[in-house]
Design a protein around this motif. Structure first.
Motif, PDB file in Angstrom:
ATOM      1  N   VAL A   1      -1.961  -9.786  -8.310  1.00 17.02           N
ATOM      2  CA  VAL A   1      -0.494  -9.540  -7.774  1.00 17.02           C
ATOM      3  C   VAL A   1       0.526  -9.603  -8.689  1.00 17.02           C
ATOM      4  O   VAL A   1       1.366  -8.546  -8.642  1.00 17.02           O
ATOM      5  CB  VAL A   1      -0.231 -10.623  -6.821  1.00 17.02           C
ATOM      6  CG1 VAL A   1       1.251 -10.545  -6.128  1.00 17.02           C
ATOM      7  CG2 VAL A   1      -1.233 -10.838  -5.566  1.00 17.02           C
ATOM      8  N   ALA A   2       0.699 -10.510  -9.761  1.00 14.96           N
ATOM      9  CA  ALA A   2       1.719 -10.369 -10.550  1.00 14.96           C
ATOM     10  C   ALA A   2       1.779  -9.095 -11.271  1.00 14.96           C
ATOM     11  O   ALA A   2       2.850  -8.694 -11.858  1.00 14.96           O
ATOM     12  CB  ALA A   2       1.604 -11.683 -11.592  1.00 14.96           C
ATOM     13  N   GLY A   3       0.572  -8.811 -11.916  1.00 17.84           N
ATOM     14  CA  GLY A   3       0.404  -7.594 -12.970  1.00 17.84           C
ATOM     15  C   GLY A   3       0.994  -6.347 -12.108  1.00 17.84           C
ATOM     16  O   GLY A   3       1.719  -5.424 -12.833  1.00 17.84           O
ATOM     17  N   THR A   4       0.531  -6.176 -11.107  1.00 18.50           N
ATOM     18  CA  THR A   4       1.046  -5.153  -9.913  1.00 18.50           C
ATOM     19  C   THR A   4       2.289  -4.899  -9.870  1.00 18.50           C
ATOM     20  O   THR A   4       3.044  -4.035 -10.212  1.00 18.50           O
ATOM     21  CB  THR A   4       0.238  -5.014  -8.643  1.00 18.50           C
ATOM     22  OG1 THR A   4      -1.115  -5.077  -8.817  1.00 18.50           O
ATOM     23  CG2 THR A   4       0.621  -3.874  -8.020  1.00 18.50           C
ATOM     24  N   ALA A   5       3.068  -6.305  -9.681  1.00 20.16           N
ATOM     25  CA  ALA A   5       4.655  -6.192  -9.378  1.00 20.16           C
ATOM     26  C   ALA A   5       5.247  -6.202 -10.542  1.00 20.16           C
ATOM     27  O   ALA A   5       6.323  -5.356 -10.656  1.00 20.16           O
ATOM     28  CB  ALA A   5       4.809  -7.556  -8.703  1.00 20.16           C
ATOM     29  N   ALA A   6       4.786  -6.738 -11.784  1.00 20.56           N
ATOM     30  CA  ALA A   6       5.362  -6.461 -13.017  1.00 20.56           C
ATOM     31  C   ALA A   6       5.361  -5.128 -13.476  1.00 20.56           C
ATOM     32  O   ALA A   6       6.485  -4.869 -13.981  1.00 20.56           O
ATOM     33  CB  ALA A   6       4.737  -7.450 -13.887  1.00 20.56           C
ATOM     34  N   ALA A   7       4.646  -4.538 -13.300  1.00 20.96           N
ATOM     35  CA  ALA A   7       4.423  -2.995 -13.533  1.00 20.96           C
ATOM     36  C   ALA A   7       5.357  -1.918 -12.721  1.00 20.96           C
ATOM     37  O   ALA A   7       5.477  -0.910 -12.925  1.00 20.96           O
ATOM     38  CB  ALA A   7       3.030  -2.582 -13.659  1.00 20.96           C
ATOM     39  N   GLY A   8       5.754  -2.641 -11.914  1.00 19.53           N
ATOM     40  CA  GLY A   8       6.457  -1.765 -10.734  1.00 19.53           C
ATOM     41  C   GLY A   8       5.499  -1.234  -9.661  1.00 19.53           C
ATOM     42  O   GLY A   8       6.029  -0.151  -9.080  1.00 19.53           O
ATOM     43  N   GLY A   9       4.432  -1.583  -9.445  1.00 14.48           N
ATOM     44  CA  GLY A   9       3.317  -0.927  -8.812  1.00 14.48           C
ATOM     45  C   GLY A   9       3.477  -1.208  -7.186  1.00 14.48           C
ATOM     46  O   GLY A   9       4.313  -2.045  -6.734  1.00 14.48           O
ATOM     47  N   ASP A  10       2.692  -0.794  -6.390  1.00  5.87           N
ATOM     48  CA  ASP A  10       2.942  -0.866  -4.940  1.00  5.87           C
ATOM     49  C   ASP A  10       2.080  -2.339  -4.541  1.00  5.87           C
ATOM     50  O   ASP A  10       0.705  -2.116  -4.649  1.00  5.87           O
ATOM     51  CB  ASP A  10       2.532   0.300  -4.257  1.00  5.87           C
ATOM     52  CG  ASP A  10       2.646   0.286  -2.804  1.00  5.87           C
ATOM     53  OD1 ASP A  10       3.140  -0.541  -2.194  1.00  5.87           O
ATOM     54  OD2 ASP A  10       2.200   1.249  -2.115  1.00  5.87           O
ATOM     55  N   THR A  11       2.768  -3.278  -4.353  1.00  2.73           N
ATOM     56  CA  THR A  11       1.974  -4.405  -3.739  1.00  2.73           C
ATOM     57  C   THR A  11       1.696  -4.318  -2.397  1.00  2.73           C
ATOM     58  O   THR A  11       1.008  -5.352  -1.873  1.00  2.73           O
ATOM     59  CB  THR A  11       2.923  -5.676  -3.947  1.00  2.73           C
ATOM     60  OG1 THR A  11       4.140  -5.491  -3.099  1.00  2.73           O
ATOM     61  CG2 THR A  11       3.380  -6.010  -5.386  1.00  2.73           C
ATOM     62  N   ARG A  12       1.649  -3.046  -1.910  1.00  2.16           N
ATOM     63  CA  ARG A  12       1.209  -3.042  -0.256  1.00  2.16           C
ATOM     64  C   ARG A  12      -0.318  -2.339  -0.230  1.00  2.16           C
ATOM     65  O   ARG A  12      -0.572  -2.055   0.628  1.00  2.16           O
ATOM     66  CB  ARG A  12       2.373  -2.085   0.447  1.00  2.16           C
ATOM     67  CG  ARG A  12       3.596  -2.804   0.672  1.00  2.16           C
ATOM     68  CD  ARG A  12       4.639  -1.756   0.956  1.00  2.16           C
ATOM     69  NE  ARG A  12       4.816  -0.595   0.115  1.00  2.16           N
ATOM     70  CZ  ARG A  12       5.399   0.308   0.420  1.00  2.16           C
ATOM     71  NH1 ARG A  12       6.628   0.280   1.768  1.00  2.16           N
ATOM     72  NH2 ARG A  12       5.872   1.276  -0.359  1.00  2.16           N
ATOM     73  N   THR A  13      -0.633  -1.870  -1.298  1.00  2.00           N
ATOM     74  CA  THR A  13      -2.020  -1.387  -1.390  1.00  2.00           C
ATOM     75  C   THR A  13      -3.135  -2.421  -0.861  1.00  2.00           C
ATOM     76  O   THR A  13      -2.850  -3.571  -0.952  1.00  2.00           O
ATOM     77  CB  THR A  13      -2.504  -0.993  -2.689  1.00  2.00           C
ATOM     78  OG1 THR A  13      -2.608  -2.193  -3.552  1.00  2.00           O
ATOM     79  CG2 THR A  13      -1.581   0.195  -3.372  1.00  2.00           C
ATOM     80  N   ALA A  14      -4.232  -1.621  -0.418  1.00  2.00           N
ATOM     81  CA  ALA A  14      -5.292  -2.676   0.160  1.00  2.00           C
ATOM     82  C   ALA A  14      -5.694  -3.625  -0.962  1.00  2.00           C
ATOM     83  O   ALA A  14      -5.908  -4.832  -0.544  1.00  2.00           O
ATOM     84  CB  ALA A  14      -6.224  -1.761   0.513  1.00  2.00           C
ATOM     85  N   THR A  15      -5.707  -3.373  -2.202  1.00  4.30           N
ATOM     86  CA  THR A  15      -6.327  -4.166  -3.106  1.00  4.30           C
ATOM     87  C   THR A  15      -5.244  -5.216  -3.288  1.00  4.30           C
ATOM     88  O   THR A  15      -5.438  -6.643  -3.518  1.00  4.30           O
ATOM     89  CB  THR A  15      -6.252  -3.536  -4.537  1.00  4.30           C
ATOM     90  OG1 THR A  15      -7.351  -2.549  -4.310  1.00  4.30           O
ATOM     91  CG2 THR A  15      -7.043  -4.512  -5.699  1.00  4.30           C
ATOM     92  N   ALA A  16      -4.072  -5.121  -3.416  1.00  2.00           N
ATOM     93  CA  ALA A  16      -3.018  -6.006  -3.639  1.00  2.00           C
ATOM     94  C   ALA A  16      -2.760  -6.846  -2.364  1.00  2.00           C
ATOM     95  O   ALA A  16      -2.577  -8.295  -2.483  1.00  2.00           O
ATOM     96  CB  ALA A  16      -1.500  -5.207  -3.782  1.00  2.00           C
ATOM     97  N   ARG A  17      -2.935  -6.557  -1.153  1.00  2.00           N
ATOM     98  CA  ARG A  17      -2.836  -7.081   0.042  1.00  2.00           C
ATOM     99  C   ARG A  17      -4.009  -8.240   0.122  1.00  2.00           C
ATOM    100  O   ARG A  17      -3.848  -9.201   0.206  1.00  2.00           O
ATOM    101  CB  ARG A  17      -2.709  -6.446   1.141  1.00  2.00           C
ATOM    102  CG  ARG A  17      -1.558  -5.671   1.710  1.00  2.00           C
ATOM    103  CD  ARG A  17      -1.411  -5.101   3.004  1.00  2.00           C
ATOM    104  NE  ARG A  17      -2.607  -4.430   3.306  1.00  2.00           N
ATOM    105  CZ  ARG A  17      -2.635  -3.055   3.438  1.00  2.00           C
ATOM    106  NH1 ARG A  17      -1.541  -2.557   2.725  1.00  2.00           N
ATOM    107  NH2 ARG A  17      -3.846  -2.571   3.714  1.00  2.00           N
ATOM    108  N   ALA A  18      -5.263  -7.847  -0.519  1.00  2.00           N
ATOM    109  CA  ALA A  18      -6.416  -8.512  -0.643  1.00  2.00           C
ATOM    110  C   ALA A  18      -6.373  -9.825  -1.404  1.00  2.00           C
ATOM    111  O   ALA A  18      -6.468 -10.936  -0.999  1.00  2.00           O
ATOM    112  CB  ALA A  18      -7.646  -7.825  -0.681  1.00  2.00           C
TER     113      ALA A  18
END
Length: 476
Positions: A332-349
């Motif tokens: 979660v932290a890496g995705t958010a820090a990179a400006g990625g989409d935290t609503r993807t299935a992987t991030a939500r899981a």
């Protein structure tokens, strides 16, 4: 391309680095160790690998997958043996000052990194409560014993007692058994009633921790196979020996962890490994200005963002919940820090896994958290600060003479916490003895690790210099 720096290459840091690069960032991964894996996946160096490394680690394939992916990715720079010795906030940004090379070596390379985003995954270390004789050679933190067993295949003794509180005692005993040591017993301070109330409250919530149950069953089976007794409601309250541990005193405890008179018995041992939970490594988070929770972990939101813009945190600095939680938080932290989409299935899981992990962490604290009665096993001559050899009696004397219960004041007068470890081992104990809970307390250190004056003097003139005058002096 957004530049993300991740500090710490344990489960949380590895997951954060992979998630960040998959979200399109350029990643620099720093770790003080000489390889990836952190404390959880500590292993022999590549020059002398173990033939069956997977036997010694849970989720070894996960580590191999993460490590191989990061080493092969062109947008990832892995920097081992990297000591982040200070963090500064120039103009509201973040600057990391790093020395790369052997910790005790000279001529280390200096780096100054100013990333677009920072993920702190610095982990935690053992908390060890003092007891008479704990300064003797042969007394180890459980984490140190496991590090030697995993990273060097070295047993800390022939007859070893494992004691303290928490599920970590079981993998430590397992690691010792695999090095050939005889584990005399595992002594858990929590009584059966306390453990049951902590673990069995709302039992349906444990369904999400089925993997943990499998690990636990494996450890229990190993203890049974080696005839190692597990004794709840007991603690090592003293160690004895002439220049080396030769025996320990074990006592039954009441619900508050106070020894029950008349239950003491001596056990022969040449080593004792002790852990009473973990203390998060907060120095960089405190230097960044991150808000802390009342229980002294880094406060984060659902995206693992801290109170400081541009800084995220993952793993045990946000709560002690195990490797699965660290992997999820790192994702979660890496995705958010990179400006990625935290609503993807992987991030939500991963987010759902984080929620389950935090509930699991609350169970650990409820079942195994330190109770205040342990203070009753101290004597006036019990060493509280091993670096400065400051005793419990000296701390009490300072409090009586000065009337102060403030940690900094008592430190400066008694010298407890002013030694080379800079209160990492005794800081929480000192705060608890004094009843001083005002953050950030012992975690405020302008220099995160001891630094040679020669290293500071050799920095280029354009490199930032610390404001503290003595790198190994009082840094609170």
């Amino acid at each position: 391309m957004r530049h993300v720096v991740v500090v710490g290459a344990g489960p949380a840091g590895l997951a954060a680095a992979r998630a960040a690069v998959e979200a399109g960032a350029r990643v620099t991964l720093l770790d003080a160790g000489d390889g990836l894996g952190g404390q959880y996946w500590r292993h022999l160096p590549d020059t002398r690998p173990a033939g069956r490394e997977h036997v010694l680690h849970h989720r070894w394939e996960t580590f191999r997958e993460l490590g191989d992916a990061l080493r092969a990715h062109p947008a990832v720079t892995v920097v081992p043996s990297a000591q982040v010795w200070s963090l500064e906030r120039p103009g509201g940004g973040v600057r990391l000052n790093v020395l790369v090379g052997e910790p005790d070596g000279v001529g280390r390379d200096a780096l100054a990194l100013e990333p677009d985003a920072l993920v702190l995954a610095t982990g935690a270390h053992d908390r060890t409560l003092p007891f008479p004789g704990w300064q003797l050679p042969g007394v180890y933190s459980a984490g140190a014993a496991q590090a030697l067993a995993k990273g060097e295949r070295v047993a800390v003794g022939r007859r070893v007692v494992v004691a303290g509180a928490g599920p970590f005692l079981l993998p430590v005993a397992s690691s010792l058994l695999q090095t050939g040591a005889t584990v005399v017993g595992v002594h858990e301070a929590g009584r059966i009633g306390t453990l049951a109330r902590g673990w069995l409250n709302r039992p349906w919530e444990l369904a999400g921790a089925a993997g943990k149950a499998g690990e636990l069953a494996g450890y229990i089976a190993e203890l049974i196979r080696h005839r190692v007794p597990w004794r709840p409601g007991e603690a090592v309250v003293a160690a004895h020996g002439d220049g080396q541990v030769e025996s320990v005193t074990v006592a039954r405890l009441n619900e508050r962890w106070a020894p029950i008179p008349g239950t003491e018995r001596q056990v022969e041992a040449d080593a004792v490994c002790v852990s009473h939970g973990f203390t998060p490594r907060l120095e960089l988070a405190v230097a960044a200005g991150c808000a802390l929770t009342p229980s002294r972990f880094v406060m984060v939101d659902d995206a693992q963002a801290t109170s400081v813009p541009g800084v995220w945190a993952a793993g045990e600095i946000t709560g002690i919940a195990g490797a699965d939680a660290a992997l999820a938080e790192g994702t979660v932290a890496g995705t958010a820090a990179a400006g990625g989409d935290t609503r993807t299935a992987t991030a939500r899981a991963a987010g759902r896994a984080v929620s389950r992990a935090r509930a699991f962490a609350a169970r650990i604290e409820s079942a195994h958290g330190v109770r205040g009665g342990w203070v009753s096993w101290l004597r006036d001559d019990t060493v509280v600060c091993r670096c400065e050899e400051t005793t419990y009696g000296r701390v009490r004397e300072v409090v009586e003479l000065t009337g102060s219960h403030e940690t900094r004041s008592v430190k400066l007068t008694s010298r407890a916490g002013l030694g080379p470890c800079q209160a990492r081992m005794c800081g929480r104990t000192l705060e608890e003895l004094l009843g001083d809970t005002a953050p950030p307390g012992v975690d405020r250190r302008p220099l995160v690790v001891p630094v040679r004056l020669g290293d500071l003097a050799s920095l280029p003139s354009s490199h930032p210099h610390p404001t503290a005058s003595h790198p190994t002096g009082d840094q609170t």
